[in-house]
Structure formats: structure tokens, C-alpha cells
Design an enzyme around this catalytic site. Structure first.
Site, PDB file in Angstrom:
ATOM      1  N   CYS A   1       2.535  16.088  63.817  1.00  0.00           N
ATOM      2  CA  CYS A   1       4.101  15.867  63.748  1.00  0.00           C
ATOM      3  C   CYS A   1       4.980  16.225  64.884  1.00  0.00           C
ATOM      4  CB  CYS A   1       5.141  16.403  62.641  1.00  0.00           C
ATOM      5  SG  CYS A   1       4.987  17.657  62.235  1.00  0.00           S
ATOM      6  N   TYR A   2       4.763  17.632  65.489  1.00  0.00           N
ATOM      7  CA  TYR A   2       4.771  17.964  66.959  1.00  0.00           C
ATOM      8  C   TYR A   2       3.449  18.794  67.851  1.00  0.00           C
ATOM      9  CZ  TYR A   2       8.812  19.260  64.588  1.00  0.00           C
ATOM     10  OH  TYR A   2      10.198  19.324  63.283  1.00  0.00           O
TER      11      TYR A   2
END
Lengths: 391, 134
Positions: free
Chosen positions: A138-139
Site C-alpha cells: 500500500c506504500y
């Protein structure tokens, strides 16, 4: 100074005081100005005439720092290792939140730390942000290298776990070598002594048992507005008193304030030689004149506030008290100890404390700053535990 | 009559010269030695000279010929008034009380005339506001 308790004679309520402030009609004095006024007119008359007494202090408060939110880059990063102008900021919060603490220090030989980062942010300077993350689904980003200003940040607020210590030690040095301490430079053989309270102007000296100051009290913090959020760490009510005021470090406050409102005139990054970096903050707390007792307590003067002289060359936690002095003696520049003269100086700025109390007075007089009634009283009984070293 | 502070700079060749004796005996100048920093390779002497204008100037020329450079102390200490927030950490470490609290405003004042450039204040100042320019 004896206090005749007369709480039943309530002169004013918060609502009445705020109504006067809103109309620009509130009568405001600083905690220094009120001393002579009470001498001249008596506490009863002053309680009738005055609505608010402003206090102030401007000194080193190490347990301070600020929460910042950087916003997300594209692609985004979960920052785990964060540097602001090479000063480490906390990487254990959510992806782009951090806490920059005043005593966190870069490798700069001139002593640049979190307090300086905060001062530079407030001054509108560009700050170098360098951060690294693990890189997740997600990052995905693993590092970021950019510049930020205070305006770029979503939120920036100071949250200080321990500020405005109610009284503190007077430090001296009985050893044969110069000591560099958080109490400043202490010359050998008691050549000098340092102290750090604004005495008669200091917030918690003027409301020593926190009858009016509590959780939710609206305050001046670093030139902007803030609030009391909790008791400060190491909050101690079990300290000996003289004239109704503790004679050593006692109560403290946890404070919050909007960094975006702050003024660099009331915030200074510090490099305390041989100790490390810190921050000096201007803090002002208004005291509502609810009754005569409030006035009596706030009219205490430097002559009636005492502090203990401590030998900082003793490295153990319990250091003996050498003597006791009042703040008028300390501020005179010289004290006497066993026939010898010791030069004294303050570590907190009395001139700065006056500016803080004066500015807060100005805000209230102009109707720009209202008082809040605490939503919760801070503890009436609390003591400080030490740390046992266990196997 | 001159009554001013000077810095004298010595090299290893001039280190042994007796400056104070020469000032008194040859120029009738009253020297007050405020600070001396001497190493093997040379050093500096901060001193006050009190005497006739012409004699002081003659003395300065005389020492110049000997290889000792003498300069009047002017702005040898600088304070950044923006960085200074009048805390007073420097006040009690200043041996000549050149840094002091104004008794009315409590602002920290610097009296450059009495400063002997000892540098005690430098490490006492938490905002790095004081610099010596010697």
C-alpha cells in the site's frame, strides 16, 4: 502571607468575565502589576475592580515537541525513519505523521536539534525532509527527499508533556571543575548559581494549588493560542511549601498549541553546552478573578517565593539542600552563602516573561482571547516515583 | 590622555619581551594586563594602557619595530540581538560584569568597554548569540 479562605464570596463567574472581555471592557493586570495594586488598594477592592490576571514565563522546557503531518506523496510512503534538517523525528506513528522532539539532536557541531527545527518552521524557513520506509503493497515508495515549510503541512501542533514547572532548584557547583549542566554553566567552587523560574510572574506560582488552572484552560503558547491538556509528567503535589507556594519543583502541565499561530519571538531552539539541545518557550496563563482568594494568591511577590540551593556536582539523585533563597535575592544578582558572595543569574528570561504576560493581557483587553473553565481539575494528590534498576 | 584596551600579538621570537616593564619605564604608561594567552608559537595579550596620547602612540610604534603588533580593541565581542532572548545564562559567568541584567527592564546588556574578551560567556549562551572576533 496567610490566606483567609472566603470561597463563599464569589465575585465573578467565567461567563461574566468573558462577557466583559467580549465587549472590550475587561480590566486586566499582569501578575507583576497586581502586586503593587494589591498593596495600594487591598485584595478585596482589587477583586472587585480586576477581571483577569495574566502570568508568563519564557524559559527552557525540554519536554516539548510537535506533531506534524506531511501529507502523502505520489506514490506514497510509510515513513519509518525520518530526518528533518538531519534531526531524527519519530517514525513510529502512521505513514506521514511524526513527532519532532526538542532534545533530538543532529550531528551539527554547533548544536542543532528539534527545538531549532520547530523555531525554523515557525520562522517560515524551508526544512529538509528525508525519510525512508520499508516499502509495502500500500506504500510502495521507499525513500523521499524533499523540502517542506510550515504552510505545506496539514497539521502542526505542539504537544508538550511537561512545561511550566512550578518552581525549581537553584544550582551551584562545589567541585573544582566547571560543570556544563541543564542548569547552565556552573563555575567551580560556588562562583555562581543559576535559577530558572519567573517567580512572581510564573503561571503556577500565582495559582499554586491549581484552583483555576486545569484541563482545558485556554493559554498563550509560543505566541499562539493553546490549552492545558493534562497534568504534566512528574506532577508532584507532595512538596514542602513556604507562604503557600512549593519551594522546589512540584506541579507541571501538559500543553497543546497550534504551531501555525506561533511567533518566533516566543520560541527559541537552544543548544545548552555540554547537555544538548532543547527549546525555550513563552507560556502565559490567564487567571480569572473569581474571588478575593484568587487575588491574594496571585499577588505573591518574589520576596515570598523561595527555592533551594543545590550542589550539582553531587551526581546522585538525592542532593543535599545547601540553603534557601527568595526570588528577590536571586534576581538581585548576588546571594550570600556562609559569608561568601555567589553571583546569580537566571536561565529563563524575565524580560521575556513580562512580554508574554503583557501580550496575553493585550489580547484579553482587545477582546481577542476568552477564558475557559477547566473541564477537569488536575490531581490534588500526586507524587513522583523513581526508577528502580531491577535484575 | 589615553585610557584604552589593546590586543598585542606575539610571535615565538617576541614572546620573551617584557612588555609591561617597557611600557612603564620607557613610556610612563600604566598597563593593566587583562588577559594573556601564550603558547610556544606566540600568543596574545589583552591590556589596558593609560598614559599620554603621544607616549601610547610611541609605544605602539616601538613594539611594532620589535615585531609585536598592537591593535585597539573595538567590536571584539558581538551579540546577535535577534538570537538573544535575555535569559541571563551569561550574566553570572562574566568575570567583569560586562554582561548584566538592566535592573529595570531585565534585558541583558553588554558593556563592551569593560569586556576583556575572556570568552566565558560563549559556552554559557544557549542560543549561540555571542561571538568573539579576536
Amino acid at each position: 502571607m496567610g490566606y483567609s479562605e472566603s470561597r463563599d464570596i464569589v465575585a465573578k463567574t467565567y461567563e461574566e468575565i468573558n462577557e466583559k472581555i467580549s465587549k472590550g471592557k475587561a480590566v486586566v493586570y499582569t501578575a507583576e502589576e497586581i502586586i503593587d495594586l494589591v498593596k495600594e488598594k487591598g485584595a478585596e477592592q482589587v477583586a472587585e475592580e480586576v477581571d483577569v490576571i495574566t502570568t508568563g514565563t519564557f524559559g527552557a522546557m525540554c519536554s516539548s515537541g510537535a506533531f506534524l503531518n506531511f501529507g502523502h506523496s505520489d506514490p506514497p510512503i510509510r515513513m519509518a525513519n525520518i530526518r528533518l534538517n538531519d534531526v531524527e523525528a519519530y517514525g513510529g506513528l502512521a505513514a506521514v505523521d511524526t513527532y519532532i522532539a526538542s532534545t533530538s539532536k543532529s550531528d551539527d557541531p554547533d548544536g542543532y536539534g528539534g527545538g531549532h527545527v520547530i523555531e525554523d518552521l515557525i520562522a517560515g524557513k524551508k526544512i529538509h525532509l528525508h525519510a525512508w520506509g520499508p516499502g509495502t503493497d500500500c506504500y510502495v515508495r521507499k525513500d523521499i527527499n524533499t523540502y517542506i515549510t510550515l504552510d505545506d503541512l496539514n497539521e502542526a501542533y505542539m504537544y508538550n508533556p511537561r512545561n511550566v514547572y512550578q518552581n525549581y532548584n537553584v544550582a551551584t557547583n562545589c567541585s573544582d571543575r566547571t560543570l556544563y549542566t541543564y542548569m547552565g554553566k556552573l563555575l567551580p567552587r560556588m562562583k555562581n548559581a543559576t535559577f530558572s523560574s519567573a517567580g512572581q510572574l510564573s503561571p503556577l506560582m500565582n495559582d499554586p494549588h491549581l484552583d483555576t488552572i486545569g484541563m482545558g484552560t485556554h493559554i498563550f503558547l509560543g505566541g499562539g493560542e493553546g490549552y492545558v491538556t493534562w497534568q504534566g509528567t512528574q506532577f508532584n503535589t507532595q512538596v514542602a511549601e513556604k507562604n503557600g507556594v512549593p519551594i522546589s519543583g512540584a506541579r507541571t502541565l501538559a500543553l497543546i498549541g497550534d504551531l501555525k499561530q506561533m511567533d518566533k519571538d516566543f520560541v527559541r531552539g537552544l543548544n545548552v553546552h555540554g547537555y544538548g539541545t532543547s527549546i525555550a518557550l513563552g507560556v502565559g496563563i490567564p487567571i480569572p478573578v473569581l474571588n478575593v482568594d484568587v487575588v491574594k494568591r496571585a499577588s505573591i511577590s518574589d520576596e515570598d517565593i523561595y527555592a533551594n540551593l543545590i550542589d550539582y556536582s553531587v551526581t546522585s539523585k538525592s542532593r543535599p539542600v545547601l540553603a534557601q533563597y527568595n526570588y528577590a535575592q536571586l534576581r538581585s544578582g548576588t546571594i550570600e552563602y556562609e559569608g561568601r558572595k555567589i553571583r546569580t543569574s537566571s536561565l529563563s528570561s524575565y524580560a521575556g516573561a513580562r512580554k508574554v504576560a503583557g501580550k496575553l493581557k493585550d489580547w484579553i483587553e482587545k477582546g481577542e482571547f476568552l477564558l475557559t473553565e477547566p473541564v477537569k481539575k488536575l490531581p490534588e494528590k500526586s507524587f513522583v516515583k523513581g526508577l528502580a534498576v531491577k535484575e | 590622555m589615553i585610557d584604552k584596551k589593546y590586543k598585542m600579538k606575539f610571535t615565538d621570537a617576541t614572546l620573551q619581551d617584557s612588555v609591561a616593564y617597557t611600557l612603564v619605564s620607557r613610556f610612563n604608561i600604566e598597563p593593566s594586563i587583562l588577559r594573556a594567552e601564550i603558547e610556544g608559537s606566540g600568543g596574545i595579550l589583552i591590556l589596558k594602557m593609560k598614559g599620554e596620547d603621544s607616549k601610547v602612540n610611541e609605544a605602539i610604534d616601538f613594539f611594532a619595530e620589535q615585531g609585536i603588533e598592537t591593535t585597539e580593541l573595538g567590536d571584539h565581542i558581538l551579540r546577535d540581538d535577534v538570537k538573544c532572548y535575555d535569559c541571563g545564562s551569561c550574566v553570572s559567568v562574566c568575570p567583569t560584569r560586562s554582561l548584566y541584567h538592566d535592573p529595570v527592564t531585565f534585558e541583558v546588556e553588554l558593556k563592551i568597554q569593560t569586556c576583556v574578551a575572556c570568552g566565558a560567556c560563549i559556552s554559557a549562551c544557549p542560543t549561540n548569540a555571542i561571538k568573539l572576533t579576536l
